[in-house]
Design an enzyme around this catalytic site. Structure first.
Site, PDB file in Angstrom:
ATOM      1  N   GLU A 167       0.356  -1.486   0.232  1.00 38.45           N
ATOM      2  CA  GLU A 167       0.043   0.026   0.458  1.00 38.45           C
ATOM      3  C   GLU A 167       1.000   1.187  -0.224  1.00 38.45           C
ATOM      4  O   GLU A 167       2.083   1.333   0.847  1.00 38.45           O
ATOM      5  CB  GLU A 167      -1.001   0.463   1.308  1.00 38.45           C
ATOM      6  CG  GLU A 167      -1.708   1.064   1.464  1.00 38.45           C
ATOM      7  CD  GLU A 167      -2.401   0.901   2.136  1.00 38.45           C
ATOM      8  OE1 GLU A 167      -2.720  -0.178   3.059  1.00 38.45           O
ATOM      9  OE2 GLU A 167      -3.688   1.370   2.236  1.00 38.45           O
TER      10      GLU A 167
ATOM     11  N   TYR B 177      -6.250  -8.873  11.078  1.00 41.25           N
ATOM     12  CA  TYR B 177      -5.250  -9.491  12.050  1.00 41.25           C
ATOM     13  C   TYR B 177      -5.272  -9.636  13.660  1.00 41.25           C
ATOM     14  O   TYR B 177      -6.149  -9.400  14.248  1.00 41.25           O
ATOM     15  CB  TYR B 177      -4.732  -7.291  11.733  1.00 41.25           C
ATOM     16  CG  TYR B 177      -4.898  -6.522  11.419  1.00 41.25           C
ATOM     17  CD1 TYR B 177      -3.598  -6.611  10.431  1.00 41.25           C
ATOM     18  CD2 TYR B 177      -5.589  -5.728  10.004  1.00 41.25           C
ATOM     19  CE1 TYR B 177      -3.851  -6.216   8.697  1.00 41.25           C
ATOM     20  CE2 TYR B 177      -5.457  -5.828   8.787  1.00 41.25           C
ATOM     21  CZ  TYR B 177      -4.519  -5.251   8.170  1.00 41.25           C
ATOM     22  OH  TYR B 177      -3.723  -5.042   7.689  1.00 41.25           O
TER      23      TYR B 177
ATOM     24  N   GLN C 124       2.360  -5.838   5.204  1.00 40.19           N
ATOM     25  CA  GLN C 124       2.565  -5.668   4.327  1.00 40.19           C
ATOM     26  C   GLN C 124       3.624  -6.270   3.482  1.00 40.19           C
ATOM     27  O   GLN C 124       4.526  -6.316   4.846  1.00 40.19           O
ATOM     28  CB  GLN C 124       2.014  -4.115   3.961  1.00 40.19           C
ATOM     29  CG  GLN C 124       0.518  -3.933   4.279  1.00 40.19           C
ATOM     30  CD  GLN C 124       0.487  -2.868   3.805  1.00 40.19           C
ATOM     31  OE1 GLN C 124       1.119  -1.404   3.161  1.00 40.19           O
ATOM     32  NE2 GLN C 124      -1.267  -2.080   3.948  1.00 40.19           N
TER      33      GLN C 124
ATOM     34  N   ASN D  35     -12.396  -1.078  -1.333  1.00 41.53           N
ATOM     35  CA  ASN D  35     -11.421  -2.099  -0.275  1.00 41.53           C
ATOM     36  C   ASN D  35     -12.372  -1.218   1.745  1.00 41.53           C
ATOM     37  O   ASN D  35     -12.636  -0.074   1.408  1.00 41.53           O
ATOM     38  CB  ASN D  35     -10.386  -1.862   0.150  1.00 41.53           C
ATOM     39  CG  ASN D  35      -9.289  -1.716   1.368  1.00 41.53           C
ATOM     40  OD1 ASN D  35      -8.879  -2.758   1.575  1.00 41.53           O
ATOM     41  ND2 ASN D  35      -9.314  -0.870   1.806  1.00 41.53           N
ATOM     42  N   GLU D  36     -12.417  -2.265   2.523  1.00 41.12           N
ATOM     43  CA  GLU D  36     -12.977  -1.629   3.702  1.00 41.12           C
ATOM     44  C   GLU D  36     -13.953  -0.890   3.440  1.00 41.12           C
ATOM     45  O   GLU D  36     -14.249  -0.032   4.048  1.00 41.12           O
ATOM     46  CB  GLU D  36     -11.929  -1.869   4.563  1.00 41.12           C
ATOM     47  CG  GLU D  36     -11.308  -3.297   5.306  1.00 41.12           C
ATOM     48  CD  GLU D  36     -10.070  -2.182   5.934  1.00 41.12           C
ATOM     49  OE1 GLU D  36     -10.161  -1.493   6.623  1.00 41.12           O
ATOM     50  OE2 GLU D  36      -9.310  -3.444   6.405  1.00 41.12           O
TER      51      GLU D  36
ATOM     52  N   GLU E  71      -6.018  -9.069   3.880  1.00 40.23           N
ATOM     53  CA  GLU E  71      -5.274  -8.355   4.459  1.00 40.23           C
ATOM     54  C   GLU E  71      -4.698  -9.746   5.712  1.00 40.23           C
ATOM     55  O   GLU E  71      -6.447  -9.867   6.616  1.00 40.23           O
ATOM     56  CB  GLU E  71      -5.560  -7.303   5.370  1.00 40.23           C
ATOM     57  CG  GLU E  71      -5.711  -6.178   3.948  1.00 40.23           C
ATOM     58  CD  GLU E  71      -5.909  -4.648   4.281  1.00 40.23           C
ATOM     59  OE1 GLU E  71      -6.024  -4.667   5.602  1.00 40.23           O
ATOM     60  OE2 GLU E  71      -6.333  -4.074   3.467  1.00 40.23           O
TER      61      GLU E  71
HETATM   62  O1  AHR Z   1      -2.956  -1.987   6.332  1.00 39.19           O
HETATM   63  C1  AHR Z   1      -3.462  -1.459   6.946  1.00 39.19           C
HETATM   64  C2  AHR Z   1      -4.958  -1.024   6.807  1.00 39.19           C
HETATM   65  O2  AHR Z   1      -5.330  -1.887   7.230  1.00 39.19           O
HETATM   66  C3  AHR Z   1      -5.269  -0.702   5.378  1.00 39.19           C
HETATM   67  O3  AHR Z   1      -4.871   0.416   4.609  1.00 39.19           O
HETATM   68  C4  AHR Z   1      -6.611  -1.586   5.708  1.00 39.19           C
HETATM   69  O4  AHR Z   1      -7.076  -2.006   4.680  1.00 39.19           O
HETATM   70  C5  AHR Z   1      -7.122  -1.995   6.924  1.00 39.19           C
HETATM   71  O5  AHR Z   1      -7.644  -1.295   7.854  1.00 39.19           O
END
Ligand code: AHR
Length: 500
Positions: free
Chosen positions: A25, A248, A353, A172-173, A304
């Site tokens: 990103e 995450y 990432q 995205n999101e 992600e």
């Molecule tokens: O990876 C960091 C961020 O986490 C991304 O931009 C977003 O899609 C997510 O909330």
């Protein structure tokens, strides 16, 4: 003695190579400095891409790269990133640190990077603040070979041939940074936007990905599928080929997250128990997908995932730069084993990432570069790419230092590649116990076994001063038995065995 049973006669599903995918990103030092230094940099590069980083990623067999975001994607206007660099717009990266984005890395540079890496392109389009026309023209610019305004513009900008876009994300999101939409609103927007993501190449259809849920938002999965799926009989997979999921691992919760390097035994097990939650998420979102798509044609795209800790002290909080220890290696090994085991539904996953951001495989500092423990796990697991998942079962026991965060002592997955070599990957989650494993390989004599391992103390990491603290070593503690193989997995380790 722990029993591992492998049945080479039962091939369960193909492990799509894209499960080993990555994400880059416009965030912090991921693109700029990490991947792209520009043609005039003293750091060795080819057309602006760091040679050291590209070589390491090729070695790891990076299969696919997602770009340009993340939250950045829904603010990205692709036309700002084409044409002569000196004319490209300078803008504020509002999401990530408020720094100037000079757009010197745009569409042409992304495809040049993919060319050098030899990987597929996963482009994420802008639904939140972009128009249908903008998205449609981007696809035309990238993939149309004939005469058209966008194809002509691409040629004028120096690229005669079109590129292949293997995967395209429609937003995205969108439940959050991508527009704060409701599932029904997004579902309808998705239907409209994806209509104009045209397939200009009959033999290379674009795999379209809809925005899926945040963690355990099962309601989102249900309502987006309800909106997008029921009218889909007319095309092969309906309106979508894939539906994303973001999860995450942050041991202390979203607000505090916790240090990447300073943690105790309790936090170790807490982190691993939180990462194991991925399996429940896949099962429960998968069960909803099964209702609509029992044949599992639509892929779950975990685009992600990874650890998200508090940034390294003294670094820009908006840059999400964190160190990487053996704990990250275990998180990677556990998740990849989970994805392998669910490869009937999980078709792609993208670690967040690639470089210098969150759970990176590579960190850079000026001209210096290091490979993180996570890199080494991807490098050891690369043999699973496009292999067939085999039926396997490992007798585990539960371990941990407190009742709330008990974890299995080990996880595993097994595949067979096109050459008939079997690959076993095992994680040992215990901080202090090694385990003897007796692997029974049904109806298949073993003639040779080779191993490699990452095994260090839980805080071990690579630094720019000591970049080889954590590295893969040959594993010799394995022998062939009359029914398979036997080996000892050291505490706090990730192991790969190749069995012929
Ligand atoms: O990876 C960091 C961020 O986490 C991304 O931009 C977003 O899609 C997510 O909330």
């Amino acid at each position: 003695m722990t029993k591992l049973v492998i049945n080479p006669n039962v091939k369960k599903s193909k492990i799509h190579k894209e499960i080993y995918g990555h994400f880059s990103e416009h965030l912090g030092r991921c693109i700029y400095e990490g991947l792209y230094v520009g043609e005039y940099s003293p750091i060795p590069n080819v057309n602006g891409m760091r040679t050291d980083v590209v070589e390491a990623l090729k070695e790891m067999k990076i299969p696919v790269l997602r770009w340009p975001g993340g939250c950045f994607a829904d603010e990205y206007h692709w036309m700002d990133g084409i044409g002569p660099k000196e004319d490209r717009k300078k803008m504020i990266n509002t999401h990530w640190g408020g720094v100037v984005e000079d757009n010197s890395f745009g569409t042409h540079e992304f495809f040049e990077l993919c060319r050098q890496l030899g990987c597929e392109a996963y482009v994420n389009g802008n639904v939140g603040s972009g128009t249908v026309r903008e998205m449609s023209e981007w696809v035309e610019y990238m993939t149309f070979d004939g005469v058209s305004p966008m194809a002509d513009l691409r040629k004028k900008n120096g690229h005669e041939d079109s590129w292949d876009v293997a995967f395209f994300g429609v937003g995205n999101e969108n439940w959050g940074c991508g527009g704060n939409m409701t599932p029904e609103f997004y579902g309808n927007e998705y239907r409209r936007y994806q209509t104009y993501v045209r397939d200009y190449k009959a033999d290379k259809k674009i795999y379209k990905i809809a925005c899926g849920a945040n963690v355990d938002d099962y309601e989102w999965t249900e309502r987006v599928l309800h909106t997008c799926f029921r009218h889909s009989q007319s095309s092969q997979h309906g309106f979508m080929d894939g539906l994303s999921l973001h999860y995450y691992t942050h041991p202390e919760g979203w607000e505090i997250k916790g240090s990447a390097t300073d943690f105790d035994d309790k936090v170790w097990y807490k982190t691993l128990s939180k990462t194991l939650y991925m399996e429940e998420l896949i099962n429960r979102h998968g069960a909803i997908m099964d209702k609509y798509d029992p044949e599992k044609k639509i892929g779950m795209i975990v685009d992600e995932w990874g650890t998200w800790f508090t940034v390294e002290p003294g670094t820009n909080p908006g840059f999400l730069y964190q160190q990487n220890t053996m704990r990250d290696a275990l998180v990677a090994g556990i998740n990849l084993n989970i994805f392998n085991k669910h490869s009937d539904r999980v078709h792609m996953a993208n670690l967040a990432q690639l470089v210098n951001v969150l759970q990176s495989v590579i960190l850079t500092e000026g001209e210096k570069m290091l490979l993180t423990p996570t890199y080494h796990v991807f490098n050891m697991y690369k043999y699973h790419q496009d292999a067939e998942l085999l039926e396997s079962h490992l007798d585990t026991k539960t371990i941990g230092v407190d009742d709330a965060h008990q974890v299995p002592n080990m996880t595993e997955s097994v595949s067979v590649d096109t050459e008939g070599v079997m690959h076993i990957t095992i994680t040992n989650l215990s901080l202090d116990e090694a385990y003897d494993v007796d692997a029974l390989i049904l109806e298949r004599p073993v003639t040779e076994v080779k191993g490699e391992i990452l095994a260090e103390e839980m805080h071990a990491m690579n630094t720019f001063e000591e970049p080889e603290n954590v590295k893969v070593k040959e594993f010799k503690n394995v022998k062939i038995t009359d029914k398979g193989i036997a080996f000892t997995v050291p505490a706090c380790s990730v192991l790969h065995l190749a069995v012929k």
